[in-house]
Design a protein around this motif. Structure first.
Motif, mmCIF file in Angstrom:
data_model
loop_
_atom_site.group_PDB
_atom_site.id
_atom_site.type_symbol
_atom_site.label_atom_id
_atom_site.label_comp_id
_atom_site.label_asym_id
_atom_site.label_seq_id
_atom_site.Cartn_x
_atom_site.Cartn_y
_atom_site.Cartn_z
ATOM 1 N N GLY A 99 -1.968 -3.222 9.973
ATOM 2 C CA GLY A 99 -1.183 -2.239 9.206
ATOM 3 C C GLY A 99 -2.140 -1.602 8.376
ATOM 4 O O GLY A 99 -3.068 -0.900 8.717
ATOM 5 N N ASP A 100 -1.705 -1.363 6.928
ATOM 6 C CA ASP A 100 -2.498 -0.983 5.970
ATOM 7 C C ASP A 100 -3.516 -1.658 5.339
ATOM 8 O O ASP A 100 -3.962 -0.786 4.360
ATOM 9 C CB ASP A 100 -1.326 -0.171 5.015
ATOM 10 N N LEU A 101 -3.896 -2.453 5.600
ATOM 11 C CA LEU A 101 -5.165 -3.209 5.009
ATOM 12 C C LEU A 101 -6.203 -3.758 6.000
ATOM 13 O O LEU A 101 -5.807 -4.039 7.246
ATOM 14 C CB LEU A 101 -4.540 -4.674 4.446
ATOM 15 N N ASP A 136 -2.500 9.365 1.441
ATOM 16 C CA ASP A 136 -2.926 10.443 2.178
ATOM 17 C C ASP A 136 -3.705 10.036 3.421
ATOM 18 O O ASP A 136 -4.055 10.898 4.233
ATOM 19 C CB ASP A 136 -4.189 11.286 1.302
ATOM 20 N N GLY A 137 -3.607 8.837 3.817
ATOM 21 C CA GLY A 137 -4.164 8.437 5.088
ATOM 22 C C GLY A 137 -5.386 7.817 4.926
ATOM 23 O O GLY A 137 -5.922 7.192 5.976
ATOM 24 N N GLY A 138 -6.301 8.290 3.789
ATOM 25 C CA GLY A 138 -7.572 7.588 3.744
ATOM 26 C C GLY A 138 -7.623 6.275 3.283
ATOM 27 O O GLY A 138 -6.689 5.458 3.057
#
Length: 153
Positions: A99-101, A136-138
């Motif tokens: 995911g995001d991690l 921002d996706g970074g």
């Protein structure tokens, strides 16, 4: 009508939730690119820029033999007192995520001024970082810990 209306609401809420983002090879490559750019800045003595490049605003760093530095500004302040480094290199032994991690584990080497003038010490150690995908996706580091493998001086 269902006998448990709360169950229907919970099921609907779960079904409408977006699927977690997938951690891709592109994400792994972006983290590697940022970490490699950080090394270049670190070797140039641009510690503040290196921190600004990879650390989130609310990041926490756990340096050895020092209190936690909470927030990017505090991490930059800690780095102002860091001795001049030569030949800093990180070897990313694992970059993985979900995911995001993402978690990055590796080793480092760096040459530092020794306690005697004219002499240097080559420090060898390990690090563990948690990165988080930003709005921002970074990617930015949100938690950082590193320790030397050498005995205390």
């Amino acid at each position: 009508m269902p006998r448990c209306p709360w169950f229907s609401v919970a099921l609907l809420a779960t079904a409408c939730r977006p699927a977690p983002a997938t951690f891709t090879d592109a994400d792994r490559g972006e983290i590697r690119r940022l970490a490699d750019s950080q090394q270049v800045l670190f070797n140039a003595g641009r510690y503040g820029d290196a921190v600004a490049l990879v650390f989130a605003e609310d990041a926490v760093s756990l340096p050895p033999n020092a209190p936690a530095a909470v927030g990017r500004a505090a991490i930059q302040e800690y780095m102002k007192g860091f001795p001049p480094v030569r030949d800093f290199a990180m070897v990313h032994q694992m970059i993985d995520g979900a995911g995001d991690l993402a978690v990055v584990h590796g080793s480092y080497t760096m040459t530092l001024p020794g306690p005697d003038s004219g002499r240097t010490i080559t420090d060898v150690g390990k690090y563990l970082e948690v990165w988080k995908r930003q709005a921002d996706g970074g990617w930015r580091v949100i938690r950082d810990s590193w320790t030397s493998d050498l005995p205390p001086q």
